[in-house]
Design an enzyme around this catalytic site. Structure first.
Site, PDB file in Angstrom:
ATOM      1  CE1 TYR A   8      -1.497   8.161  -0.844  1.00 19.22           C
ATOM      2  CE2 TYR A   8      -1.436   5.996   0.174  1.00 19.22           C
ATOM      3  CZ  TYR A   8      -2.155   7.075  -0.307  1.00 19.22           C
ATOM      4  OH  TYR A   8      -3.510   7.065  -0.266  1.00 19.22           O
ATOM      5  CG  HIS A  58      -1.746   1.354   1.087  1.00 16.51           C
ATOM      6  ND1 HIS A  58      -2.658   1.673   0.102  1.00 16.51           N
ATOM      7  CD2 HIS A  58      -1.589   2.485   1.818  1.00 16.51           C
ATOM      8  CE1 HIS A  58      -3.056   2.925   0.261  1.00 16.51           C
ATOM      9  NE2 HIS A  58      -2.422   3.437   1.283  1.00 16.51           N
ATOM     10  CG  HIS A 114      -7.737   2.677  -8.589  1.00 19.75           C
ATOM     11  ND1 HIS A 114      -7.958   3.971  -8.171  1.00 19.75           N
ATOM     12  CD2 HIS A 114      -6.725   2.219  -7.821  1.00 19.75           C
ATOM     13  CE1 HIS A 114      -7.131   4.259  -7.188  1.00 19.75           C
ATOM     14  NE2 HIS A 114      -6.361   3.220  -6.956  1.00 19.75           N
ATOM     15  CG  PHE A 115      -3.313   0.130 -10.602  1.00 21.38           C
ATOM     16  CD1 PHE A 115      -2.522  -0.067 -11.703  1.00 21.38           C
ATOM     17  CD2 PHE A 115      -3.871  -0.978  -9.973  1.00 21.38           C
ATOM     18  CE1 PHE A 115      -2.289  -1.335 -12.202  1.00 21.38           C
ATOM     19  CE2 PHE A 115      -3.642  -2.254 -10.468  1.00 21.38           C
ATOM     20  CZ  PHE A 115      -2.847  -2.434 -11.589  1.00 21.38           C
ATOM     21  CG  HIS A 116      -3.295   1.511 -15.919  1.00 18.62           C
ATOM     22  ND1 HIS A 116      -3.593   0.349 -15.269  1.00 18.62           N
ATOM     23  CD2 HIS A 116      -2.170   1.243 -16.632  1.00 18.62           C
ATOM     24  CE1 HIS A 116      -2.704  -0.582 -15.578  1.00 18.62           C
ATOM     25  NE2 HIS A 116      -1.812  -0.059 -16.403  1.00 18.62           N
ATOM     26  NE  ARG A 163      -5.539  -7.107 -10.989  1.00 15.15           N
ATOM     27  CZ  ARG A 163      -4.768  -6.556 -10.053  1.00 15.15           C
ATOM     28  NH1 ARG A 163      -5.227  -6.361  -8.822  1.00 15.15           N
ATOM     29  NH2 ARG A 163      -3.529  -6.186 -10.329  1.00 15.15           N
ATOM     30  NE  ARG A 164      -2.301  -9.593 -11.066  1.00 14.89           N
ATOM     31  CZ  ARG A 164      -1.702  -9.650  -9.891  1.00 14.89           C
ATOM     32  NH1 ARG A 164      -2.062 -10.533  -9.000  1.00 14.89           N
ATOM     33  NH2 ARG A 164      -0.707  -8.828  -9.621  1.00 14.89           N
TER      34      ARG A 164
HETATM   35  C1  HEM Z   1      -1.663  -3.950 -15.603  1.00 20.32           C
HETATM   36  C2  HEM Z   1      -2.274  -1.726 -19.861  1.00 20.32           C
HETATM   37  C3  HEM Z   1       1.007   1.636 -18.602  1.00 20.32           C
HETATM   38  C4  HEM Z   1       1.486  -0.500 -14.288  1.00 20.32           C
HETATM   39  C5  HEM Z   1      -2.164  -3.586 -16.825  1.00 20.32           C
HETATM   40  C6  HEM Z   1      -3.299  -4.195 -17.464  1.00 20.32           C
HETATM   41  C7  HEM Z   1      -3.476  -3.591 -18.669  1.00 20.32           C
HETATM   42  C8  HEM Z   1      -2.455  -2.578 -18.789  1.00 20.32           C
HETATM   43  C9  HEM Z   1      -4.545  -3.912 -19.717  1.00 20.32           C
HETATM   44  C10 HEM Z   1      -4.175  -5.283 -16.856  1.00 20.32           C
HETATM   45  C11 HEM Z   1      -3.749  -6.626 -17.264  1.00 20.32           C
HETATM   46  C12 HEM Z   1      -4.505  -7.696 -16.529  1.00 20.32           C
HETATM   47  O1  HEM Z   1      -5.045  -7.482 -15.434  1.00 20.32           O
HETATM   48  O2  HEM Z   1      -4.578  -8.814 -17.085  1.00 20.32           O
HETATM   49  C13 HEM Z   1      -1.397  -0.659 -19.915  1.00 20.32           C
HETATM   50  C14 HEM Z   1      -1.220   0.211 -21.051  1.00 20.32           C
HETATM   51  C15 HEM Z   1      -0.293   1.139 -20.702  1.00 20.32           C
HETATM   52  C16 HEM Z   1       0.104   0.871 -19.337  1.00 20.32           C
HETATM   53  C17 HEM Z   1      -1.964   0.104 -22.359  1.00 20.32           C
HETATM   54  C18 HEM Z   1       0.231   2.260 -21.558  1.00 20.32           C
HETATM   55  C19 HEM Z   1       1.422   2.287 -22.025  1.00 20.32           C
HETATM   56  C20 HEM Z   1       1.340   1.403 -17.289  1.00 20.32           C
HETATM   57  C21 HEM Z   1       2.146   2.285 -16.476  1.00 20.32           C
HETATM   58  C22 HEM Z   1       2.264   1.678 -15.266  1.00 20.32           C
HETATM   59  C23 HEM Z   1       1.552   0.417 -15.315  1.00 20.32           C
HETATM   60  C24 HEM Z   1       2.726   3.605 -16.942  1.00 20.32           C
HETATM   61  C25 HEM Z   1       3.008   2.137 -14.044  1.00 20.32           C
HETATM   62  C26 HEM Z   1       3.888   3.075 -14.002  1.00 20.32           C
HETATM   63  C27 HEM Z   1       0.750  -1.659 -14.297  1.00 20.32           C
HETATM   64  C28 HEM Z   1       0.705  -2.608 -13.219  1.00 20.32           C
HETATM   65  C29 HEM Z   1      -0.206  -3.612 -13.595  1.00 20.32           C
HETATM   66  C30 HEM Z   1      -0.705  -3.232 -14.904  1.00 20.32           C
HETATM   67  C31 HEM Z   1       1.498  -2.536 -11.906  1.00 20.32           C
HETATM   68  C32 HEM Z   1      -0.642  -4.814 -12.765  1.00 20.32           C
HETATM   69  C33 HEM Z   1      -0.097  -6.072 -13.298  1.00 20.32           C
HETATM   70  C34 HEM Z   1      -0.697  -7.255 -12.594  1.00 20.32           C
HETATM   71  O3  HEM Z   1      -1.921  -7.301 -12.389  1.00 20.32           O
HETATM   72  O4  HEM Z   1       0.078  -8.121 -12.218  1.00 20.32           O
HETATM   73  N1  HEM Z   1      -1.659  -2.590 -17.657  1.00 20.32           N
HETATM   74  N2  HEM Z   1      -0.576  -0.238 -18.904  1.00 20.32           N
HETATM   75  N3  HEM Z   1       0.991   0.300 -16.553  1.00 20.32           N
HETATM   76  N4  HEM Z   1      -0.097  -2.052 -15.316  1.00 20.32           N
HETATM   77 FE1  HEM Z   1      -0.336  -1.158 -17.095  1.00 20.32          FE
HETATM   78 CU    CU Z   2      -3.811   0.499  -0.794  1.00 19.95          CU
END
Ligand code: HEM
Ligand code: CU
Length: 577
Positions: free
Chosen positions: A239, A235, A386-388, A449-450
């Site tokens: 921050y 968490h 949310h986190f994007h 998700r995932r």
């Molecule tokens: C997960 C797309 C940029 C951090 C994901 C997921 C998508 C996605 C679709 C969900 C995948 C799933 O749950 O199966 C994108 C796209 C981006 C982008 C199109 C644009 C370039 C970023 C950036 C960050 C980030 C800039 C952080 C600085 C993460 C993280 C997850 C994630 C931490 C979680 C992975 C997980 O569930 O294990 N992203 N993302 N993403 N993204 Fe991105």
């Molecule tokens: Cu949290």
């Protein structure tokens, strides 16, 4: 006083060797960070296409064996490597320049080297598909030792700016006794103290359990204890992603838009509250885990809502500072000040647009933080939605914004193209907004998700997710726009470093503020008449804040961990990919 009488004062002349080394090292942190983003942002849109029903992965073998291998690389490179490198550069460089005190260069280099070695190890483990455990690496999923040792090094390295900052502040205070820590240094220090405390969770998880387990020294691990230790850090990491962006919003943006920060005390209160509140609430990521009493879950909701307060304070303080500048620039009426901001400056545009996306991020965060609502969105695409619009926009866009002035500042080269830079941030803003709306909306239909949904037979995909086809199409569209945005950004970033035209390096846009101490480098005239309020003086007792935070965290975690430690689970490893 002059620089000659103060051995640790930063050399004034930019041709000086120490100043040059600092600039080079800062640039190295930026280049490493953004190179990680280059990898992560290449894979992200493939995941967005996956949700739109397009499976690119068979075509990507042997580079990527599965969706989950790609997702692990995306989460680790973006969430850890990109953010850690940029932050560990910024939060040393900016305070050093604000105080006029040279950082311990050897230590700062070691920070870079430890994290770079960590990155090499994790990347190797992810690339050979031995460790597709995702960025949360929940046991009993079991990756290779390279993965866990790499993450251990990354985590340890990322706390190394803390001693550097403490030393710089001590030097500064010796020369300016009784004065209040300048704002950017204060914000950087509270961020790093928060992170140093928070890191204890994941480092304990890794050093006591996952490192020895992956090396074969112990046979089993306890998944629930490890999840709890992970979120003790996991968490606060949100921050650690946000606060460096706030440093730029509070410390620099008001100057960039031609005004002043409207309240120095509000900035300090925000950072102190973020530090205290973010540690005890980690278990709100475990609303769906067994083993917590419902009373504790209720308390957690209240605590979680209180950590939203400093972010609301930020929204209003930054909003008002922008309005002040907009009106100084001749903006009139309700919204005229907003359009009067210097939108032609890509660094300003990126930060203001990042702040706008944060409205969606904050609102969805409050949903996640409520136990009952969380049950609806848990493990759906709502969560990455949310986190994007937090780390994927607030942090990513603010770091891009910083690079737009900082690369010229560090290299003495002009941005290759302001128009391309502007195009990249607007496209990122539009793409990320469309993407996040699609993801949160699809999550309300229960799309998990995932999940490699595009690998399902076509009829099954449509039977399961047909009702979410509109939001899922938005996800795919957002992803494609984000590809365009990120490659345009990288063209500007790397193009400027390599080919930018020579120019006089612009200075750092440190903002002035209302209600705070005058900004003061070590050798500027002393500021004895400063009349900081008792509150500000109290907040300057950083060890008191640290103690309160540590106590609150221990109080929150002992009742949780105690029963777990008395009902130990012993899980052997799983390799499911
Ligand atoms: C997960 C797309 C940029 C951090 C994901 C997921 C998508 C996605 C679709 C969900 C995948 C799933 O749950 O199966 C994108 C796209 C981006 C982008 C199109 C644009 C370039 C970023 C950036 C960050 C980030 C800039 C952080 C600085 C993460 C993280 C997850 C994630 C931490 C979680 C992975 C997980 O569930 O294990 N992203 N993302 N993403 N993204 Fe991105
Ligand atoms: Cu949290």
């Amino acid at each position: 006083m002059t620089a000659d009488t103060i051995p640790s004062a930063l050399p004034r002349s930019d041709s000086d060797r120490a100043a040059t080394s600092m600039r080079r090292l800062m640039l190295a942190f930026l280049v490493m960070g953004f190179s990680a983003l280059l990898v992560g942002a290449t894979i992200g849109p493939l995941q967005a296409l996956n949700y739109g029903g397009i499976d690119a992965y068979p075509a990507l073998r042997p580079l990527l064996q599965s969706y989950y291998q790609g997702l692990t690389i995306h989460g680790v490179m973006n969430g850890y490597v990109f953010t850690f490198f940029v932050t560990c550069g910024l939060l040393v460089y900016l305070p050093a320049r604000e105080l006029g005190v040279a950082p311990n260069l050897a230590m700062w280099r070691a920070c870079f080297a430890v994290m770079a070695l960590g990155t090499l190890c994790v990347f190797y483990a992810m690339a050979d598909n031995s460790s597709s455990v995702l960025w949360t690496f929940y046991p009993p999923l079991k990756g290779s030792p390279f993965f866990y040792i790499g993450i251990t090094l990354l985590a340890l390295g990322s706390t190394m700016p803390l001693p550097i900052l403490l030393k710089m502040r001590a030097t500064w205070r010796r020369h300016r006794p009784g004065e209040i820590t300048p704002l950017v240094t204060y914000m950087s220090l509270t961020t790093m103290l928060m992170w140093g405390l928070a890191g204890v969770g994941v480092v304990a998880e890794l050093v006591l359990q996952l490192d020895p387990w992956s090396l074969g020294l112990i046979g089993t691990v306890d998944p629930i204890v490890n999840r709890t230790l992970f979120w003790l850090t996991g968490h606060p990491i949100v921050y650690f992603w946000l606060m460096p962006a706030y440093v730029s919003w509070y410390g620099l943006l008001s100057r960039q838009v031609g005004g002043k920060l409207i309240s120095d005390p509000m900035a300090r209160i925000t950072f102190a509250l973020l530090m205290i509140f973010s540690l005890p609430v980690g278990t709100h990521h475990q609303f769906s885990d067994p083993g917590f009493s419902s009373i504790w879950r209720g308390i957690l909701v209240v605590l979680t809502m209180s950590v939203a307060t400093p972010s609301l304070v930020t929204a209003f303080t930054i909003g008002l500072s922008l309005e002040y500048a907009g009106r100084l620039r001749g903006g009139r009426g309700w919204f005229g000040w907003f359009s009067a901001l210097p939108w032609g400056d890509p660094s300003v545009a990126a930060q203001v647009l990042a702040a706008v996306t944060f409205i969606l991020g904050g609102a969805t965060g409050v949903v996640n933080g409520s136990w009952q609502l969380n049950a609806i969105v848990h493990n759906t695409t709502f969560i990455p939605g949310h986190f994007h619009v937090t780390v994927g926009s607030v942090t990513a866009m603010t770091f891009m914004a910083i690079s737009f002035w900082m690369v010229p500042h560090l290299t003495g080269r002009q941005l290759v193209s302001r128009r391309l830079a502007l195009f990249s941030v607007w496209t990122w803003f539009v793409g990320m907004t469309i993407f996040a709306i699609g993801m949160t909306w699809a999550g309300l239909y229960g799309v998990p998700r995932r999940a490699w949904v595009s690998a399902l037979p076509h009829e099954t995909y449509h039977a399961l997710y047909g009702m979410a086809s509109v939001p899922l199409a938005l996800v795919a569209l957002g992803g494609v726009l984000l590809w365009v945005a990120s490659y345009t950004f990288f063209a500007v970033f790397f193009g400027t470093i390599l080919f930018g035209r020579r120019t006089a390096p612009p200075p750092i846009p440190f903002a002035q503020s209302f209600g705070g101490p005058a900004s003061s480098t070590i050798d500027s005239p002393p500021n004895p008449a400063q009349s900081a309020s008792p509150l500000i003086r109290a907040l300057d007792h950083i060890w008191l804040l640290t103690g309160v935070t540590a106590l609150a965290t221990v109080a929150a975690y002992i009742p949780i961990l105690w029963p777990f430690l008395h009902h130990v689970t012993r899980a052997p490893g799983w390799i499911l990919w």
